[in-house]
Structures are given as structure tokens and as C-alpha cells.
Enzyme design. Structure first.
Site, PDB file in Angstrom:
ATOM      1  N   HIS A 414      10.840   2.068  -1.047  1.00  0.00           N
ATOM      2  CA  HIS A 414      11.003   1.763  -2.469  1.00  0.00           C
ATOM      3  C   HIS A 414      10.364   0.411  -2.808  1.00  0.00           C
ATOM      4  CE1 HIS A 414      12.830   1.999  -6.448  1.00  0.00           C
ATOM      5  NE2 HIS A 414      13.169   0.741  -6.300  1.00  0.00           N
ATOM      6  N   CYS A 745     -29.282  -5.384  11.521  1.00  0.00           N
ATOM      7  CA  CYS A 745     -27.916  -5.861  11.317  1.00  0.00           C
ATOM      8  C   CYS A 745     -27.897  -7.373  11.506  1.00  0.00           C
ATOM      9  CB  CYS A 745     -26.955  -5.227  12.329  1.00  0.00           C
ATOM     10  SG  CYS A 745     -26.905  -3.430  12.272  1.00  0.00           S
TER      11      CYS A 745
END
Length: 798
Positions: A414, A745
Site C-alpha cells: 500500500h 563504445c
């Protein structure tokens, strides 16, 4: 009409039976024929509620009570709520309503009084911008007519819980316009089985291809209350649709408590009892059950044509699964997906505790430790509340605070649901937050580092910026990501990108697997007792120890491949150096000592060597599972540090022996260009591999003869050096001549616009960036392509 059976209820009946009951009726009528388990039942109508108020003459009295609410500070909220509820509880159900409920109950149960769940469903519930989750009461295991009638009245009264009053005030609903319907549904004996919740999107990032299921033993209230940490299962929708194995991640929760029904002699209706150790260490659902629930969740989402928040339960007597609730997900479907607010910490600090990150924000504030909402002092947006767990009773406070930290709870508790709805950053399930954090001290709550949230001591500086993705134009040159951490994958997939150019496997092995693969293959050769115990503990739930490595590694890789599906994701096989491998658990027993690990037993040379060949087989098995079992064929494989043509052929052969045969099932095998030999013989390497990725760090190191880790030589290490750029240029031109895809990269194209210009001018196919450099990198590529086009036009005109 006072009563409607589920068989006569549809989604258009929200004004009559509320959102929750309308949804149950809709699913009962439309989805049970497709195999979805929905317990039968009936509902009282809004007409029944209005007649109840009229017959007891309390409508005006309720309005008078509510009119006295302090709408500035809500200082008398508890008093107002108590008065309103008492007005209802002291009233009587009419003879007509009583008989209607009893008759419907008899029809539902037959000759035997059966246990039912009695649920509140308000007529403003489950709307697109308001879930009303946890605002009204539910009563479980109700048996017999008198108990049922009492529960119905308690549900009516729960329309005026403190939290429901405050919620309606916040959402702008008029109290007098809302009615309450009561759903009565055959009880699923999850107290003897298990239960949980699910979202048909990933609840933190809003990633739409994932279903998240959470589960606990016994009643699901332990998930709602956040009392324990549940099991979590991440299910990939495209794999479900293709009948592939769809479970990309499984996380075992502690499940220390099991909520069951109390004996009649007990004052309480439920009890939390310690879970047996064996059940704590066992998932609440089998893979087949996870897949069944995943399919049901997908059917529900497709039926409603929107993301859904569901509740499920397994009957421990019949062993059957059921869906007990379904409501629209209210957080992500209303967000502008093109607007992204990025948070980034600018400094490091002492970590007090960590848990499940809810949201992606960072908040600095004063820690207030609370045992209950009644203890709360004056709270502000600069307050971060620290508590054991949060139940719906806390809701009126939560809108006042800047952050929430709890000891207990998972992503579907909750506390997590309300925090998302309010946009308040939260870290739940820390375990020790109330012990580690001091009351009234300044802390930094960070949810910006993936799915794990961290609480830091003091006021750490951070950066916040809003990005509008709709204004970002993707260049012709592919802009990809360099990734390592699966926790960030779903969120980063929302960024403009062309996939993942480098998935670093080492991070997953270090943080998720933790054990050296050869220590699992040859466990009996490990001499250290402590190491053996550590490995035994990690692998205790697996049939054999190598299966642990395959499962953990495949989950990490699959999460990233799923996040970017169907875009290409290139995973680099492990590229630890021997000293780094040795730091893994059990690694010291299987790694040779080297004076210069950077140039030693690393990359391709390991994969066919007897010292590591069996460990490499586990890497291949994990990749094969991701590609073939889960169906993520967007995953490609890259070989690092391949020194010679002969070595490349050996590795490709070993991979084929381990089920990864080049071209089978569209498998592409790339190699890194990071050694001068790769550049010199690029055309020959192109005959073995499907693509290249330039590793600029190692290529610079080996071209200039500089140890990239050397502080003394650091100033000479430069990817912009003419010799390095010449190497890169040669590699690109060789790749173009053989029609071989090639990318790079590295950090340089984002740091230095001129380096991006150089790569674009040379004709590179793709550039991969670290996440924090991606947007700058895209901007640099776009500018470089504009200049390149202008230059070409000028040359032609000349």
C-alpha cells in the site's frame, strides 16, 4: 433494485455497484469463458445504500457532520470520521434489504452456509485518475447470515473512514454524491494457500511489456500492509504471446509471516503466524502458475484496453487460482510519456540503509521517526517520515510529506501504491531504517539509482532536469546505450535510443551471481570452509550449483534484452582480468597469478582454455536460455579481446558446441576491435564475425603503449591522438569494404564534438554511450551529420 448478481453486472454498472463490483461482474461474464477464474457473487446496489440512508433518516445528519470538517489542517478528521461511521453503524438494515441479501446468499451458497468475502465498492471508485485503493473496508471469511448482514453495514460505514474522507477531499469528490455498494463473493481459501497482487505494466518506470506479480503465503493483507517482503515475478508479454518461457526475473521474498484466519475463540479475525523456514525459502507460485496468472493479466488488460492493477489468490484446498479484483492502473496511464524528469546525485555519501525504490526522485529532508500516524507532529514537504510499515490509516498524512521510508513492504504494498499516486519518493522494505536513521537528522533519499533506493546521511547535492523526448531527433548514425545494471533498464528504455551496443556482463556476475563459475562447476575442489558455506547458502534452492549461475545470469541479461526488445542488444561475454575473477566468491582457487592481468589471461583466450572452458559453457547456457527459451532473439553476442584469427575460429567453434551456433535462430556474433591486430586483419576477422565494436579505451592503450590505469601516464592517454584515430579510421574503412557493421563504445564522442564529427565523417554505423552521456552524444552526432551533409553538398557544387 437492491441486489444484482455478478451474472447480471457489467462495466457500465459503475453508478449502480461501484467500480470494484462492476469490474468483477464484467470479468465474471466476459472472461470466465476464456479460462480466467473469477469467484461468483452478488452486490448490493447504490439504490440500496440511498434507501438505507433515507429509511434511517441520516442523510442530512451525515452532511451536517461532514460540513464541520477542518478543511485547512484536517485537525478534526478523526472526530468527524468517527461521528459519521457511528451514524451508519447505529442504523438498521430494512426488512426488504435484509431479505434480498439473505436470498442472494442462499442462491450463492446452496444448502450450506459458505464463507464469503465482503468488499466495499464506492460509485466513484476505480476511475482513470483515482484508484481509491485501500480506502474502504473488506471483511473476509464471513460465514452465516447474521455475520454477513453485520459486515454489510460495516462496509456502508467504511465510506467514511478517515482515509476515505481525506481522499475524496483531495480528489475533489462531493461526499454526498458517493454511494457504497457491497460485493459478496465466494471465499477463496488463500489462508491455506497464497495470494498477491499484479500490475500489467512495470510500476516504477511504466514499461508496458512487463507484468509484475507479487505473492505471499496466506492472506494478501500482508502485501497491502507491507508487513513482509513478498516474492516478485517479472513476466514478459511478447514471450507470453509467443508461448515462450516468459519469466525474466524471479525474486524470493522473506515471507516471514503468514496471515491466516483466527479460531472462533480468538478476539481477532486474523492472525499473523511465523512461516515455516522451508516455505520462506520456496516461491509461492510454480512457473506454470506464474504463466497462468500472466496470461490472465494479459487477457484482463486486453479486455479493458488499459493497464490494470489486479489481485489474485490461490485456494489452498482446491489448489485453484482466482482473480479477486481488477482496477485501472492510475499512475502511468495519465502521464505524458515524452516528458521525463531526470535526477542525478552529484556526490557520494554514507549509506544508512537501502530498499525498494518507488519512483525516481531524490529528496533531502528531516527524518521523522513514527510508530503510528497518531504520533505525527506538524509535517511539511521537507519532512521524510521513517516507520516500520504503512497501512491505509496513514494516507491522510502522506500528502503532507516529502518522502517515505519503511522497514517493511514490497513494490506492490500500500505504501508503494500511494507513494506513486501522490508522486512522493519512497524507499520500502529497508529492514532497519528505524534503527539506522536518527530522529530529526537531515538525510538524502535517492530513488534515482535504479530499482534499489538508498538513504544517505546529510544533505547531498543533486541535479534535477526536465527532458522533453519529443523534441529529440534521432540521427542516421545509430545512437545506442552502454549498460551493465539490469535495475536501470526499464527506465532507460524510454530514452531515445537504437538499442544497446554494449551490455557488460561483468556487473551482473559481480552483483547478482557473485560466485566464480568454476567454483560452481568444481565445488568439491574448494578448500576454504567459509567459501563453501557462502556458496551453499547462495545455491541452496537449486538442483545443482551450475544451475544457479545460469539462472541468475540469464535473469540479468533477459531483463535488459526485454527492456529494449525488439531493438538489438549486444551482450559482451565476460571480460574480467584474472585479478578481478579472483575477487569473486571461490575465484582465488581457480585463477592464476599474473604480473600484468591487463595483457594476460582475459577475453577470448579463456573461453577455449581448459582452465575456464567449463565456466564459459555456463555463460553460453545463460545466453541460450535468454534467446531460445524466452525468445529474446534481439540479443546478439560479442567476443572481447580476440587476439588472432585462429583464436576467433576456436571461440566460434566452442560457442557452437555449447548451443550458440552463428546464424542459427538469427544469432549474430560480433567481436571487439581493441587490439592493433584486430585493425590490421579486420578483413580477415570479418569472415568469422558478423560485426565489430571498437573499444576505444583498450585500442588507445595498446596503440600508444600506455597502461590506461596508470596515474603517472594518464595525461598521455588520449583517444583523440592521431595514431588512435588512424587505427579507428582503418577499422571503419575495412568494415565498410567487407559490408560489416561497425560501431564504437566510449565516452569521447559525447565529451568531444570533434571526435563525433570524425566518426561520422568516417562513416561509422553506430556509437554507444553511457546513459548519462546519451543525450549529449545524440546532439553531437546530429550536429556532426549536419556539417557532414553541408560539406558533401559544397564538394559536389564545387
Amino acid at each position: 433494485m437492491l441486489i444484482k448478481k455478478f451474472s447480471h453486472i457489467g462495466i457500465t454498472d459503475i453508478s449502480l455497484v461501484g467500480g470494484k463490483n462492476a469490474s468483477l461482474g464484467e470479468m465474471y461474464n466476459q472472461l470466465t469463458s476464456k479460462g480466467v477464474g473469477i469467484p461468483n457473487g452478488f452486490a448490493t446496489t447504490s439504490s440500496a445504500y440511498w434507501k438505507f440512508l433515507k429509511e434511517n433518516n441520516i442523510q442530512e445528519a451525515l452532511e451536517n457532520v461532514i460540513s464541520g470538517l477542518d478543511r485547512l489542517e484536517y485537525s478534526n478528521l478523526a472526530l468527524i470520521g468517527d461521528r459519521a461511521r457511528n451514524l451508519i453503524l447505529k442504523s438498521e438494515l430494512s426488512k426488504a434489504l435484509t431479505e434480498s441479501i439473505i436470498n442472494a446468499y442462499n442462491d450463492l451458497c446452496g444448502d450450506t452456509d459458505m464463507a464469503v468475502a465482503v468488499r466495499s465498492s464506492a460509485t466513484a471508485e476505480d476511475l482513470p485518475d483515482a484508484s481509491f485503493a485501500g480506502q474502504h473496508d473488506t471483511f473476509l471469511n464471513i460465514k452465516g447470515r447474521d455475520s454477513l448482514l453485520q459486515a454489510v453495514k460495516k462496509c456502508f460505514a467504511s465510506l467514511y473512514t478517515d482515509r476515505a474522507i481525506k481522499y475524496r477531499e483531495d480528489k475533489g469528490f462531493l461526499h454526498k454524491d458517493i454511494a457504497l455498494s457491497v460485493g459478496v463473493q465466494l471465499m477463496v481459501r488463500s489462508d491455506k494457500g497464497c495470494s498477491g497482487v499484479g500490475f500489467t505494466i512495470e510500476p516504477e518506470s511504466g514499461f508496458e511489456n512487463i507484468i509484475l506479480l507479487s505473492g505471499v503465503w496466506g492472506l494478501g493483507e500482508n502485501i497491502v500492509q507491507g508487513t513482509i517482503n513478498p516474492d516478485e515475478f517479472y513476466v514478459f508479454k511478447p514471450s507470453l504471446s509467443k508461448k515462450k518461457y516468459p519469466i525474466v526475473q524471479k525474486k524470493l521474498g522473506d515471507k516471514k509471516l503468514t496471515m491466516v484466519y483466527a479460531d472462533e475463540a480468538e478476539k481477532a479475525t486474523t492472525l499473523n503466524v511465523p512461516t515455516q523456514k522451508e516455505k520462506q525459502e520456496t516461491y509461492v507460485l510454480s512457473d506454470d502458475e506464474i504463466i497462468t496468472l500472466g496470461n490472465w493479466a494479459l487477457l484482463i488488460e486486453q479486455h479493458y484496453k488499459k493497464p490494470m492493477d489486479i489481485e489474485w489468490a490461490k485456494d489452498g484446498i482446491s489448489n485453484k487460482l482466482f482473480i479477486t479484483q481488477a482496477r485501472p492502473e492510475t499512475v502511468h496511464q495519465n502521464k505524458d510519456k515524452q516528458i521525463h524528469v531526470e535526477y542525478r546525485l552529484l556526490e557520494k555519501g554514507k549509506i544508512y540503509t537501502q530498499g525498494n525504490a518507488i519512483g525516481s526522485k531524490i529528496k533531502v529532508g528531516k527524518a521523522i521517526i513514527l510508530k503510528s500516524p497518531n504520533e505525527a507532529p506538524s509535517l511539511t514537504k521537507d519532512t521524510i517520515i521513517i516507520t516500520d510499515t504503512i497501512t491505509p490509516d496513514w494516507d491522510p498524512l502522506l500528502k503532507k510529506v516529502g518522502g517515505i521510508i519503511t522497514n517493511k513492504g514490497g513494490r506492490t504494498s500500500h505504501a508503494a501504491i500511494v507513494a506513486r499516486e501522490l508522486g512522493v519518493p519512497a524507499i520500502v522494505g529497508c529492514g532497519n531504517a528505524t534503527e539506522q536513521i536518527l530522529n530529526n537528522e537531515t538525510i538524502t533519499l535517492s530513488c534515482a539509482q535504479g530499482r534499489t533506493g538508498y538513504v544517505y546521511k546529510g544533505n547531498l547535492s543533486f541535479k534535477e532536469r526536465e527532458i522533453d523526448f519529443s523534441g529529440i531527433q534521432m540521427p542516421l548514425t545509430e545512437a545506442k546505450l552502454i549498460l551493465a545494471d539490469p535495475e536501470n533498464a526499464f527506465n532507460l528504455s524510454r530514452y531515445p535510443n537504437d538499442g544497446v551496443g554494449l551490455l557488460r556482463m561483468e556487473f551482473i556476475i559481480t552483483h547478482k551471481v557473485k560466485v566464480h563459475p568454476m567454483a560452481l562447476v568444481k565445488f568439491n575442489q574448494i578448500k576454504n570452509t567459509g567459501t563453501r558455506k557462502e556458496i551453499e547458502k547462495l545455491t541452496k534452492n537449486y538442483a545443482d550449483k551450475p544451475a544457479y549461475f545460469i539462472d541468475q545470469l540469464s535473469q540479468g541479461i533477459a531483463t535488459i534484452a526485454a527492456a529494449f526488445y525488439p531493438k538489438e542488444v549486444i551482450v559482451r561475454l565476460s571480460d574480467f582480468k584474472t585479478n578481478e575473477y579472483a575477487n569473486l566468491i571461490g575465484g582465488a582457487d581457480f585463477e592464476p597469478h599474473e604480473e600484468n592481468p591487463m595483457l594476460g589471461f582475459r577475453g577470448a583466450s579463456r573461453y577455449y582454455n581448459e582452465l575456464y572452458k567449463e565456466g564459459f559453457a555456463l555463460e553460453c547456457a545463460a545466453i541460450k536460455k535468454v534467446r531460445e527459451d524466452i525468445g529474446l532473439t534481439n540479443l546478439k553476442v560479442m567476443i572481447p579481446f580476440c587476439r588472432t584469427i585462429e583464436e576467433g575460429k576456436k571461440v566460434v567453434t566452442v560457442m557452437a558446441e555449447n548451443g550458440l551456433k552463428r546464424k542459427d535462430n538469427n544469432l549474430k556474433i560480433y567481436t571487439m576491435i581493441e587490439i592493433p591486430s584486430n585493425v590490421i586483419l579486420a578483413k580477415e576477422f570479418a569472415e568469422i564475425f558478423d560485426g565489430f565494436s571498437i573499444g576505444s579505451n583498450d585500442l588507445t592503450q595498446l596503440t600508444l603503449g600506455i597502461d590506461r590505469d596508470s596515474e603517472i601516464m594518464g595525461k598521455l592517454f588520449d583517444e583523440n591522438d592521431l595514431a588512435t584515430k588512424k587505427m579507428i579510421s582503418m577499422a571503419i574503412q575495412s568494415a565498410k569494404s567487407t559490408h560489416t557493421k561497425i560501431g564504437l563504445c566510449g565516452q569521447a564522442p559525447s565529451d568531444f564534438p570533434e571526435f563525433a564529427q570524425f566518426l561520422v565523417d568516417e562513416g561509422i554505423d553506430s556509437i554507444s554511450f553511457n546513459p548519462d552521456a546519451l543525450l549529449q552524444g545524440i546532439e553531437n552526432i546530429n550536429k556532426a551529420e549536419q556539417k557532414h551533409t553541408t560539406k558533401k553538398v559544397t564538394e559536389i557544387s564545387d
